[in-house]
Design a protein around this motif. Structure first.
Motif, PDB file in Angstrom:
ATOM      1  N   ALA A  96       0.829  -1.210   0.000  1.00 18.41           N
ATOM      2  CA  ALA A  96       0.000   0.000   0.000  1.00 18.41           C
ATOM      3  C   ALA A  96       0.862   1.258   0.000  1.00 18.41           C
ATOM      4  O   ALA A  96       0.496   2.277  -0.599  1.00 18.41           O
ATOM      5  CB  ALA A  96      -0.925   0.003   1.218  1.00 18.41           C
ATOM      6  N   PRO A  99       2.580   1.279  -3.975  1.00 15.52           N
ATOM      7  CA  PRO A  99       1.624   0.598  -4.857  1.00 15.52           C
ATOM      8  C   PRO A  99       2.166   0.377  -6.249  1.00 15.52           C
ATOM      9  O   PRO A  99       2.993   1.142  -6.761  1.00 15.52           O
ATOM     10  CB  PRO A  99       0.428   1.550  -4.880  1.00 15.52           C
ATOM     11  CG  PRO A  99       1.023   2.890  -4.628  1.00 15.52           C
ATOM     12  CD  PRO A  99       2.139   2.646  -3.637  1.00 15.52           C
ATOM     13  N   THR A 187      -3.013   4.360  -7.074  1.00 15.46           N
ATOM     14  CA  THR A 187      -3.815   4.720  -5.911  1.00 15.46           C
ATOM     15  C   THR A 187      -4.882   3.676  -5.616  1.00 15.46           C
ATOM     16  O   THR A 187      -5.201   3.399  -4.446  1.00 15.46           O
ATOM     17  CB  THR A 187      -4.496   6.085  -6.132  1.00 15.46           C
ATOM     18  OG1 THR A 187      -3.494   7.078  -6.355  1.00 15.46           O
ATOM     19  CG2 THR A 187      -5.328   6.480  -4.913  1.00 15.46           C
ATOM     20  N   ARG A 190      -3.348   0.968  -3.786  1.00 19.97           N
ATOM     21  CA  ARG A 190      -3.018   1.412  -2.431  1.00 19.97           C
ATOM     22  C   ARG A 190      -4.237   1.252  -1.519  1.00 19.97           C
ATOM     23  O   ARG A 190      -4.113   0.768  -0.383  1.00 19.97           O
ATOM     24  CB  ARG A 190      -2.573   2.874  -2.466  1.00 19.97           C
ATOM     25  CG  ARG A 190      -2.451   3.516  -1.093  1.00 19.97           C
ATOM     26  CD  ARG A 190      -1.789   4.878  -1.185  1.00 19.97           C
ATOM     27  NE  ARG A 190      -0.367   4.748  -1.403  1.00 19.97           N
ATOM     28  CZ  ARG A 190       0.385   5.644  -2.043  1.00 19.97           C
ATOM     29  NH1 ARG A 190      -0.175   6.720  -2.558  1.00 19.97           N
ATOM     30  NH2 ARG A 190       1.677   5.465  -2.174  1.00 19.97           N
TER      31      ARG A 190
END
Length: 211
Positions: A96, A99, A187, A190
């Motif tokens: 995370a 990523p 993202t 993530r």
């Protein structure tokens, strides 16, 4: 036992199954790729889900047999499972923080990609599923978590994990055309891996505390 006990065990299995398979990797990237192509996706999803069902059932059966012979092993399995879950949570948290994304190599770029035969596609997905050493660690973990539920709740836990597999691969494969843009962004991974880290960490803590 009440209906709530069965429901809770199945729900825990569902969450655990999803937590273990919902992560960027070779198998998921392949399913996504075939979904984008729209080629043999039904067969690919079926193979992935059926393979998981066989592996999950084997995990539940194997661990159950071990516990029947050596009841004290449940304590060892509980702490081993907790340690594995916490380690998995750490790895997910690291993903995370750094990523990945599905790059151009994960998308179809040639006519040959679109024309691959069913046999070649199924051979590839079977290899990605059964030759991945991490899948056996995951199944051992599911088996240990299932055994902690007791009989007959371990099978409800296993059924929940199997349902999670079916839901994930079906969503990923058949929804791939709509998800392509979403999963191309780091993202998105993530958020996904962050959720996995929290889920696995909570499960590991609960197992270690005997909850």
């Amino acid at each position: 036992m009440t209906f709530s006990d069965f429901f809770n065990s199945a729900g825990l299995g569902l969450v655990t199954g999803l937590g273990l398979i919902v992560a960027i990797g070779a198998q998921n990237a392949f399913v996504l790729r075939q979904g984008i192509l729209g080629k043999h996706i039904g067969a690919v999803v079926a193979v992935c889900a059926l393979s998981d069902a066989i592996l999950i059932a084997a995990g539940v059966l194997g661990t159950g047999a071990l516990i029947a012979v050596a009841p004290a092993a449940v304590v060892i399995l509980r702490f081993v499972g907790a340690a594995f879950l916490m380690a998995y949570a750490v790895l997910a948290a690291r993903r995370a923080l750094r990523p990945q994304s599905l790059d151009s190599s994960d998308t179809p770029s040639t006519d040959a990609d679109a024309k691959r035969g069913l046999a070649a596609v199924l051979t590839t997905v079977l290899a990605l599923t059964w030759l991945n050493p991490h899948v056996y660690l995951d199944i051992a973990l599911i088996g240990s978590l299932a055994s902690a539920q007791g009989s007959p709740l371990q099978w409800w836990f296993g059924a929940g994990a199997m349902l999670g597999s079916v839901l994930w691969f079906s969503s990923l494969g058949f929804g791939a055309r709509f998800l392509r843009g979403f999963f191309a962004r780091p993202t998105s991974w993530r958020i996904l891996d962050g959720g996995i880290a929290v889920t696995m960490g909570a499960l590991g803590a609960g197992l270690a505390l005997g909850a």
